[in-house]
Design a protein around this motif. Structure first.
Motif, PDB file in Angstrom:
ATOM      1  N   THR A 308      59.003  81.548  71.811  1.00 41.10           N
ATOM      2  CA  THR A 308      58.837  80.627  72.934  1.00 41.10           C
ATOM      3  C   THR A 308      57.842  79.541  72.552  1.00 41.10           C
ATOM      4  O   THR A 308      56.783  79.827  71.983  1.00 41.10           O
ATOM      5  CB  THR A 308      58.347  81.366  74.182  1.00 41.10           C
ATOM      6  OG1 THR A 308      59.313  82.358  74.531  1.00 41.10           O
ATOM      7  CG2 THR A 308      58.178  80.413  75.358  1.00 41.10           C
ATOM      8  N   VAL A 310      55.480  76.650  74.101  1.00 43.17           N
ATOM      9  CA  VAL A 310      54.846  76.143  75.317  1.00 43.17           C
ATOM     10  C   VAL A 310      54.145  74.837  74.969  1.00 43.17           C
ATOM     11  O   VAL A 310      53.349  74.791  74.024  1.00 43.17           O
ATOM     12  CB  VAL A 310      53.843  77.156  75.899  1.00 43.17           C
ATOM     13  CG1 VAL A 310      53.218  76.613  77.182  1.00 43.17           C
ATOM     14  CG2 VAL A 310      54.525  78.495  76.160  1.00 43.17           C
ATOM     15  N   ARG A 311      54.429  73.778  75.737  1.00 41.52           N
ATOM     16  CA  ARG A 311      53.887  72.452  75.409  1.00 41.52           C
ATOM     17  C   ARG A 311      53.269  71.809  76.646  1.00 41.52           C
ATOM     18  O   ARG A 311      53.886  71.764  77.717  1.00 41.52           O
ATOM     19  CB  ARG A 311      54.999  71.558  74.861  1.00 41.52           C
ATOM     20  CG  ARG A 311      54.597  70.118  74.584  1.00 41.52           C
ATOM     21  CD  ARG A 311      55.640  69.430  73.736  1.00 41.52           C
ATOM     22  NE  ARG A 311      55.690  70.028  72.413  1.00 41.52           N
ATOM     23  CZ  ARG A 311      56.661  69.781  71.509  1.00 41.52           C
ATOM     24  NH1 ARG A 311      57.662  68.969  71.838  1.00 41.52           N
ATOM     25  NH2 ARG A 311      56.633  70.347  70.324  1.00 41.52           N
ATOM     26  N   ASN A 313      52.495  68.571  78.280  1.00 39.17           N
ATOM     27  CA  ASN A 313      52.950  67.190  78.182  1.00 39.17           C
ATOM     28  C   ASN A 313      51.836  66.222  78.564  1.00 39.17           C
ATOM     29  O   ASN A 313      50.873  66.585  79.244  1.00 39.17           O
ATOM     30  CB  ASN A 313      54.166  66.975  79.081  1.00 39.17           C
ATOM     31  CG  ASN A 313      55.313  67.895  78.713  1.00 39.17           C
ATOM     32  OD1 ASN A 313      55.685  68.003  77.543  1.00 39.17           O
ATOM     33  ND2 ASN A 313      55.871  68.574  79.702  1.00 39.17           N
ATOM     34  N   THR A 317      52.175  67.955  82.912  1.00 34.56           N
ATOM     35  CA  THR A 317      53.092  69.059  83.148  1.00 34.56           C
ATOM     36  C   THR A 317      53.173  69.965  81.920  1.00 34.56           C
ATOM     37  O   THR A 317      52.801  69.563  80.808  1.00 34.56           O
ATOM     38  CB  THR A 317      54.500  68.535  83.488  1.00 34.56           C
ATOM     39  OG1 THR A 317      54.987  67.759  82.373  1.00 34.56           O
ATOM     40  CG2 THR A 317      54.460  67.665  84.732  1.00 34.56           C
ATOM     41  N   VAL A 318      53.654  71.184  82.140  1.00 35.35           N
ATOM     42  CA  VAL A 318      53.794  72.155  81.055  1.00 35.35           C
ATOM     43  C   VAL A 318      55.265  72.525  80.937  1.00 35.35           C
ATOM     44  O   VAL A 318      55.924  72.841  81.938  1.00 35.35           O
ATOM     45  CB  VAL A 318      52.948  73.419  81.323  1.00 35.35           C
ATOM     46  CG1 VAL A 318      53.173  74.454  80.222  1.00 35.35           C
ATOM     47  CG2 VAL A 318      51.471  73.057  81.417  1.00 35.35           C
ATOM     48  N   SER A 319      55.780  72.448  79.723  1.00 33.47           N
ATOM     49  CA  SER A 319      57.169  72.859  79.486  1.00 33.47           C
ATOM     50  C   SER A 319      57.168  74.147  78.665  1.00 33.47           C
ATOM     51  O   SER A 319      56.325  74.337  77.786  1.00 33.47           O
ATOM     52  CB  SER A 319      57.946  71.760  78.756  1.00 33.47           C
ATOM     53  OG  SER A 319      57.355  71.475  77.503  1.00 33.47           O
ATOM     54  N   ARG A 320      58.102  75.020  78.987  1.00 33.64           N
ATOM     55  CA  ARG A 320      58.221  76.307  78.293  1.00 33.64           C
ATOM     56  C   ARG A 320      59.686  76.463  77.878  1.00 33.64           C
ATOM     57  O   ARG A 320      60.579  76.408  78.711  1.00 33.64           O
ATOM     58  CB  ARG A 320      57.790  77.443  79.230  1.00 33.64           C
ATOM     59  CG  ARG A 320      57.890  78.838  78.631  1.00 33.64           C
ATOM     60  CD  ARG A 320      57.580  79.867  79.713  1.00 33.64           C
ATOM     61  NE  ARG A 320      57.740  81.220  79.217  1.00 33.64           N
ATOM     62  CZ  ARG A 320      56.748  81.959  78.739  1.00 33.64           C
ATOM     63  NH1 ARG A 320      55.520  81.479  78.731  1.00 33.64           N
ATOM     64  NH2 ARG A 320      56.978  83.180  78.298  1.00 33.64           N
ATOM     65  N   ARG A 321      59.898  76.635  76.581  1.00 27.92           N
ATOM     66  CA  ARG A 321      61.268  76.681  76.079  1.00 27.92           C
ATOM     67  C   ARG A 321      61.435  77.806  75.069  1.00 27.92           C
ATOM     68  O   ARG A 321      60.651  77.931  74.123  1.00 27.92           O
ATOM     69  CB  ARG A 321      61.614  75.336  75.430  1.00 27.92           C
ATOM     70  CG  ARG A 321      63.036  75.210  74.950  1.00 27.92           C
ATOM     71  CD  ARG A 321      63.393  73.746  74.744  1.00 27.92           C
ATOM     72  NE  ARG A 321      62.578  73.130  73.711  1.00 27.92           N
ATOM     73  CZ  ARG A 321      62.993  72.920  72.456  1.00 27.92           C
ATOM     74  NH1 ARG A 321      64.215  73.305  72.097  1.00 27.92           N
ATOM     75  NH2 ARG A 321      62.211  72.342  71.577  1.00 27.92           N
ATOM     76  N   ASP A 343      50.368  72.548  70.921  1.00 26.52           N
ATOM     77  CA  ASP A 343      51.481  73.455  71.202  1.00 26.52           C
ATOM     78  C   ASP A 343      51.029  74.917  71.114  1.00 26.52           C
ATOM     79  O   ASP A 343      50.101  75.255  70.353  1.00 26.52           O
ATOM     80  CB  ASP A 343      52.624  73.232  70.209  1.00 26.52           C
ATOM     81  CG  ASP A 343      53.496  72.046  70.585  1.00 26.52           C
ATOM     82  OD1 ASP A 343      53.303  71.498  71.691  1.00 26.52           O
ATOM     83  OD2 ASP A 343      54.368  71.663  69.780  1.00 26.52           O
TER      84      ASP A 343
END
Length: 383
Positions: A308, A310-311, A313, A317-321, A343
């Protein structure tokens, strides 16, 4: 006695009249000064950001040290030649007094000073040169690691480079020359991986309430070596690095090798790796390299296909992919993306490890005899 004094007074009066009328003792008319055009303001439509002589459009300001030479000054006037521009943009000159030069180019300042001396003496000749420039302040905004205002040093040039230049045009005293765009981007921490280096905007004040704007394509410089894109900067320039609409992983790796990109970035690697924690990786590092910097997978515990990213931005905001990770993958946005500063890489546990950890957590609080009893009960369950 009175007879002799009369002619003397007459002669003196004649000499004064000749001097006042602009004639020499030989009765030759003094040559009038050449008509000099008034300084014209710079126009955004005609302004060139790639001027071969940066001194032509340099705007004077507080802290600049000027070398001002005035021909035909009376011997009694001070021989001072160096003058520092005051906080109010003025210089105080012998005989001419206070003259405002702040916000003017050197040719414009020369004209204004010439006009000032023309009021107090006949046929002055004035030359103005920039002896020592003030520290340059440049604002950097957008997709750089550390946006903000920077005091940028001038660049030293070797003696051979000075002699090779076009008669030293644009060079300052001491072999200094103007900082370039790539230098300032590097000073601000370098561009981010999301920067659009094809559309970098430079805004420059022209000193007359107008602003000139140009777009710079640093990708052309990387691709073809077009050094004209790496323009020289002026004090109070504003650099805006926009965000790219789409990031090409292969291009991002090449851009990250440029001098205006950060040399290293820091990322967190947590979970089932051998050395979890904060690691430093090259600016063009991919997910594979980030995991490698943390010692690689703990092969006995890691689920190597479940990683996973986690970034955080830039907009907060925080993006999790979840990445369908593959060690053999080439750099790409899907399963081996290029990393960014800050990251967090999370390597998850395998299913068997999760079961084992659950059993371990259940047994940990129980004493030795209890542990043995629970273990025997588990064995009976599986029989």
């Amino acid at each position: 006695m009175g007879y002799r004094s009369g002619p003397r007074r007459q002669k003196t009066a004649i000499l004064l009249a000749i001097a006042a009328s602009g004639l020499t003792l030989g009765a030759t008319l003094l040559t009038p000064p050449l008509a000099t055009a008034q300084p014209r303001p710079l126009s955004p439509s005609s302004y060139s950001f790639t001027s071969t002589n940066p001194l032509q459009d340099y705007l004077l300001g507080a802290g600049d040290v000027l070398f001002i030479e005035v021909v035909n000054l009376p011997p009694s006037v001070t021989s001072q030649r160096q003058f520092t521009v005051n906080l109010d943009g003025s210089v105080t000159l012998p005989l001419a007094g206070r003259v405002i030069v702040g916000g003017l180019t050197l040719p414009q300042a020369e004209q204004v000073i010439l006009n000032a001396y023309s009021q107090v003496m006949r046929f002055p000749a004035v030359t103005v040169t920039l002896q020592t420039p003030r520290p340059m302040k440049i604002l950097v905004a957008g997709e750089v690691s550390r946006p903000g205002s920077y005091v940028v040093p001038f660049t030293s040039v070797s003696a051979s480079a000075v002699s090779a230049s076009a008669a030293g045009i644009g060079l300052l005293s001491g072999g200094l020359t103007w900082p370039r765009l790539s230098q300032v981007l590097a000073q601000s921490g370098g561009i981010t991986q999301e920067a659009d280096i094809r559309s970098i905007e430079i805004r420059r004040q022209l000193g007359n309430g107008q602003t000139a704007v140009t777009k710079i394509n640093l990708w052309e410089m990387i691709q073809s070596g077009d050094a004209s894109q790496d323009i020289t900067l002026r004090s109070d320039d504003v650099i805006v690095v926009p965000k790219a609409k789409e990031v090409n992983a292969a291009e991002a790796i090449r851009v990250a090798s440029a001098t205006f990109s950060p040399q290293v970035i820091r990322v967190q690697v947590v979970g089932e790796v051998l050395r979890p924690g904060l690691v430093e990786v090259p600016a063009n590092a991919t997910l594979t390299q980030g995991i490698g910097a943390a010692g690689g997978f703990n092969v006995q515990r890691a689920n190597m296909s479940r990683v996973t990213l986690v970034r955080l931005n830039r907009d907060g905001t925080v993006s999790r992919r979840r990445i369908p990770f593959s060690l053999a993958a080439q750099p790409n946005a899907n399963n081996n993306p290029v990393l960014q500063e800050g990251d967090v890489i999370v390597v998850e546990r395998s299913g068997l490890t999760q079961v084992g950890d659950a059993i371990g957590n259940a047994l940990r609080p129980i004493g030795a005899l209890g542990t043995l009893g629970v273990f025997l009960n588990l064995v009976n369950v599986f029989d």
